[in-house]
Design a protein around this motif. Structure first.
Motif, mmCIF file in Angstrom:
data_model
loop_
_atom_site.group_PDB
_atom_site.id
_atom_site.type_symbol
_atom_site.label_atom_id
_atom_site.label_comp_id
_atom_site.label_asym_id
_atom_site.label_seq_id
_atom_site.Cartn_x
_atom_site.Cartn_y
_atom_site.Cartn_z
ATOM 1 N N ASP A 173 0.837 -1.195 0.000
ATOM 2 C CA ASP A 173 0.000 0.000 0.000
ATOM 3 C C ASP A 173 0.876 1.250 0.000
ATOM 4 O O ASP A 173 1.917 1.306 0.656
ATOM 5 N N ALA A 174 0.411 2.278 -0.710
ATOM 6 C CA ALA A 174 1.206 3.501 -0.866
ATOM 7 C C ALA A 174 1.438 4.217 0.453
ATOM 8 O O ALA A 174 2.377 5.006 0.580
ATOM 9 N N SER A 175 0.613 3.961 1.455
ATOM 10 C CA SER A 175 0.777 4.628 2.744
ATOM 11 C C SER A 175 2.044 4.188 3.454
ATOM 12 O O SER A 175 2.578 4.918 4.299
ATOM 13 N N GLY A 176 2.511 2.990 3.159
ATOM 14 C CA GLY A 176 3.690 2.479 3.826
ATOM 15 C C GLY A 176 3.422 1.943 5.220
ATOM 16 O O GLY A 176 4.359 1.549 5.928
ATOM 17 N N VAL A 177 2.149 1.915 5.632
ATOM 18 C CA VAL A 177 1.797 1.430 6.963
ATOM 19 C C VAL A 177 1.618 -0.081 6.917
ATOM 20 O O VAL A 177 0.879 -0.607 6.077
ATOM 21 N N ALA A 178 2.308 -0.773 7.810
ATOM 22 C CA ALA A 178 2.234 -2.223 7.849
ATOM 23 C C ALA A 178 0.818 -2.690 8.158
ATOM 24 O O ALA A 178 0.097 -2.058 8.933
ATOM 25 N N GLY A 179 0.430 -3.784 7.513
ATOM 26 C CA GLY A 179 -0.865 -4.377 7.797
ATOM 27 C C GLY A 179 -1.976 -3.933 6.881
ATOM 28 O O GLY A 179 -3.107 -4.403 7.010
ATOM 29 N N VAL A 180 -1.678 -3.037 5.925
ATOM 30 C CA VAL A 180 -2.691 -2.596 4.971
ATOM 31 C C VAL A 180 -2.543 -3.416 3.707
ATOM 32 O O VAL A 180 -1.509 -3.377 3.037
ATOM 33 N N GLN A 181 -3.562 -4.174 3.367
ATOM 34 C CA GLN A 181 -3.530 -5.059 2.205
ATOM 35 C C GLN A 181 -3.797 -4.258 0.936
ATOM 36 O O GLN A 181 -4.856 -3.675 0.779
ATOM 37 N N ALA A 182 -2.818 -4.231 0.031
ATOM 38 C CA ALA A 182 -2.931 -3.423 -1.185
ATOM 39 C C ALA A 182 -3.222 -4.251 -2.425
ATOM 40 O O ALA A 182 -3.407 -3.701 -3.502
ATOM 41 N N THR A 183 -3.239 -5.568 -2.270
ATOM 42 C CA THR A 183 -3.550 -6.449 -3.400
ATOM 43 C C THR A 183 -4.534 -7.502 -2.933
ATOM 44 O O THR A 183 -4.775 -7.676 -1.735
ATOM 45 N N THR A 184 -5.075 -8.251 -3.882
ATOM 46 C CA THR A 184 -5.997 -9.329 -3.536
ATOM 47 C C THR A 184 -5.268 -10.544 -2.982
ATOM 48 O O THR A 184 -5.902 -11.479 -2.510
ATOM 49 N N GLU A 185 -3.939 -10.505 -3.047
ATOM 50 C CA GLU A 185 -3.104 -11.629 -2.617
ATOM 51 C C GLU A 185 -3.431 -12.890 -3.416
ATOM 52 O O GLU A 185 -3.361 -14.014 -2.912
ATOM 53 N N SER A 186 -3.820 -12.662 -4.663
ATOM 54 C CA SER A 186 -4.107 -13.743 -5.607
ATOM 55 C C SER A 186 -3.906 -13.173 -6.998
ATOM 56 O O SER A 186 -3.476 -12.022 -7.160
ATOM 57 N N SER A 187 -4.265 -13.930 -8.022
ATOM 58 C CA SER A 187 -4.177 -13.411 -9.382
ATOM 59 C C SER A 187 -5.408 -12.590 -9.763
ATOM 60 O O SER A 187 -5.422 -11.939 -10.799
ATOM 61 N N GLY A 188 -6.436 -12.613 -8.912
ATOM 62 C CA GLY A 188 -7.664 -11.888 -9.205
ATOM 63 C C GLY A 188 -7.509 -10.385 -9.028
ATOM 64 O O GLY A 188 -6.631 -9.907 -8.304
ATOM 65 N N VAL A 189 -8.379 -9.642 -9.690
ATOM 66 C CA VAL A 189 -8.422 -8.182 -9.584
ATOM 67 C C VAL A 189 -9.726 -7.786 -8.912
ATOM 68 O O VAL A 189 -10.800 -8.277 -9.281
ATOM 69 N N ALA A 190 -9.642 -6.921 -7.913
ATOM 70 C CA ALA A 190 -10.817 -6.483 -7.174
ATOM 71 C C ALA A 190 -11.149 -5.030 -7.490
ATOM 72 O O ALA A 190 -10.280 -4.152 -7.385
ATOM 73 N N LEU A 191 -12.390 -4.779 -7.865
ATOM 74 C CA LEU A 191 -12.886 -3.422 -8.043
ATOM 75 C C LEU A 191 -13.549 -2.985 -6.747
ATOM 76 O O LEU A 191 -14.366 -3.715 -6.175
ATOM 77 N N THR A 192 -13.185 -1.804 -6.259
ATOM 78 C CA THR A 192 -13.763 -1.291 -5.020
ATOM 79 C C THR A 192 -14.362 0.086 -5.261
ATOM 80 O O THR A 192 -13.795 0.895 -6.000
ATOM 81 N N PHE A 193 -15.507 0.328 -4.632
ATOM 82 C CA PHE A 193 -16.232 1.588 -4.808
ATOM 83 C C PHE A 193 -16.517 2.194 -3.440
ATOM 84 O O PHE A 193 -17.124 1.562 -2.580
ATOM 85 N N ASP A 194 -16.079 3.443 -3.261
ATOM 86 C CA ASP A 194 -16.104 4.092 -1.950
ATOM 87 C C ASP A 194 -17.165 5.182 -1.818
ATOM 88 O O ASP A 194 -17.618 5.749 -2.810
ATOM 89 N N ASP A 195 -17.467 5.469 -0.537
ATOM 90 C CA ASP A 195 -18.189 6.663 -0.069
ATOM 91 C C ASP A 195 -19.705 6.570 -0.154
ATOM 92 O O ASP A 195 -20.396 7.510 0.205
ATOM 93 N N GLY A 196 -20.248 5.476 -0.684
ATOM 94 C CA GLY A 196 -21.691 5.333 -0.766
ATOM 95 C C GLY A 196 -22.267 4.743 0.514
ATOM 96 O O GLY A 196 -21.581 4.676 1.542
ATOM 97 N N PRO A 197 -23.531 4.324 0.413
ATOM 98 C CA PRO A 197 -24.323 4.290 -0.823
ATOM 99 C C PRO A 197 -24.895 5.651 -1.188
ATOM 100 O O PRO A 197 -25.172 6.465 -0.315
ATOM 101 N N ASP A 198 -25.067 5.880 -2.483
ATOM 102 C CA ASP A 198 -25.605 7.128 -3.008
ATOM 103 C C ASP A 198 -26.883 6.814 -3.794
ATOM 104 O O ASP A 198 -26.883 5.889 -4.608
#
Length: 214
Positions: A10-35
Motif C-alpha cells: 500500500d502507498a501509505s507504507g503502513v504495515a498491515g494494509v492489504q494493497a492487493t488481492t493476494e491472488s491473481s484476481g483483480v478487485a474493483l472497489t467503490f467508496d463513499d456510498g451508498p448514493d
C-alpha cells in the motif's frame, strides 16, 4: 499469494494494509456510498456484466439509505467499513475514538442489512496509521488499500463526463495487473465519468483478468 502481488504494498507504507488481492484476481472497489443516484446505476452495470465488487460504505450514508445496502448485499457484493463520516483524520485520534467510529458504522450496516458480513476496513483518503490498523484488526477487520487509483474523485482536475472517463480509462488500463485492488467511487459527487469508464472497462477487464470481490 503470487510473487507479483507480494511485491506490491500500500502507498501509505503502513504495515498491515492489504494493497492487493493476494491472488491473481483483480478487485474493483467503490467508496463513499451508498448514493441514491450513482449506486443503483453502478449496481445495474455490474449486474449486466456479472461482476462482483467491494463497496466501502460510509455510516451516515448507510443510515440514510439502508435499502441500498440491502441491494448491494442482494447482488452478492462484498461490504467494507469506511468510517462513520469519512473522517480522514480518524487514524490520529485515540484508540477508543477509532473503535467507537468503526463500531458505529458496523452497527449501522448490520441494522440496514441484518446478518450481512463486514470483514474489511478502509481508512478515508488512505490516511492510514498503525493505530487505525491495530484497532480494525482488534475488531476482526482486514485493512484494505489499493494499488490502482484513477483519482475519480478529483473532478476539479478531471471534469465529470468524458474528461474523467478518459482519464480513468488511461490509468486503469495502464496500471491494473494480476492482484490489483482498483479504487473508484460510487458517491461523493458527480460519478458520471466513473460510470462511463466502467461501461467500457468491465468487458475489457473480464477478458484479461479474473474479477473478484474481496
Amino acid at each position: 499469494m503470487s510473487a507479483l502481488a507480494a511485491a506490491r504494498s500500500d502507498a501509505s507504507g503502513v504495515a498491515g494494509v492489504q494493497a492487493t488481492t493476494e491472488s491473481s484476481g483483480v478487485a474493483l472497489t467503490f467508496d463513499d456510498g451508498p448514493d441514491p443516484n450513482w449506486t443503483p446505476k453502478m449496481l445495474a452495470l455490474l449486474k449486466k456484466h456479472d461482476v462482483r465488487a467491494t463497496f466501502c460504505l460510509v455510516g451516515v450514508q448507510v443510515q440514510q439509505f439502508p435499502q441500498l445496502v440491502r441491494d448491494i448485499v442482494a447482488d452478492g457484493h462484498t461490504l467494507c467499513n469506511h468510517t462513520w463520516k469519512h473522517d480522514t483524520k480518524l487514524g490520529t485520534r485515540s484508540e477508543d475514538a477509532i473503535r467507537a467510529d468503526i463500531k458505529r458504522t458496523q452497527d449501522a450496516i448490520q441494522a440496514a442489512a441484518p446478518g450481512s458480513s463486514v470483514k474489511f476496513f478502509r481508512h478515508p483518503g488512505g490516511m492510514w496509521t498503525p493505530r487505525a490498523v491495530k484497532v480494525a484488526s482488534d475488531l476482526g477487520l482486514t485493512s484494505i488499500g489499493w494499488d490502482v487509483d484513477p483519482m475519480d474523485w478529483n473532478i476539479a482536475k478531471y471534469p465529470a463526463g468524458n474528461p474523467m472517463r478518459d482519464h480513468i480509462l488511461e490509468v486503469v488500463r495502464a496500471k491494473t495487473q494480476a492482484g490489483s485492488i482498483v479504487l473508484s467511487h460510487d458517491a461523493g459527487g458527480d460519478r458520471s465519468g466513473t460510470l462511463a469508464a466502467y461501461e467500457i472497462l468491465l468487458p475489457e477487464l473480464k477478458k484479461n483478468f479474473q474479477l473478484t470481490a474481496l
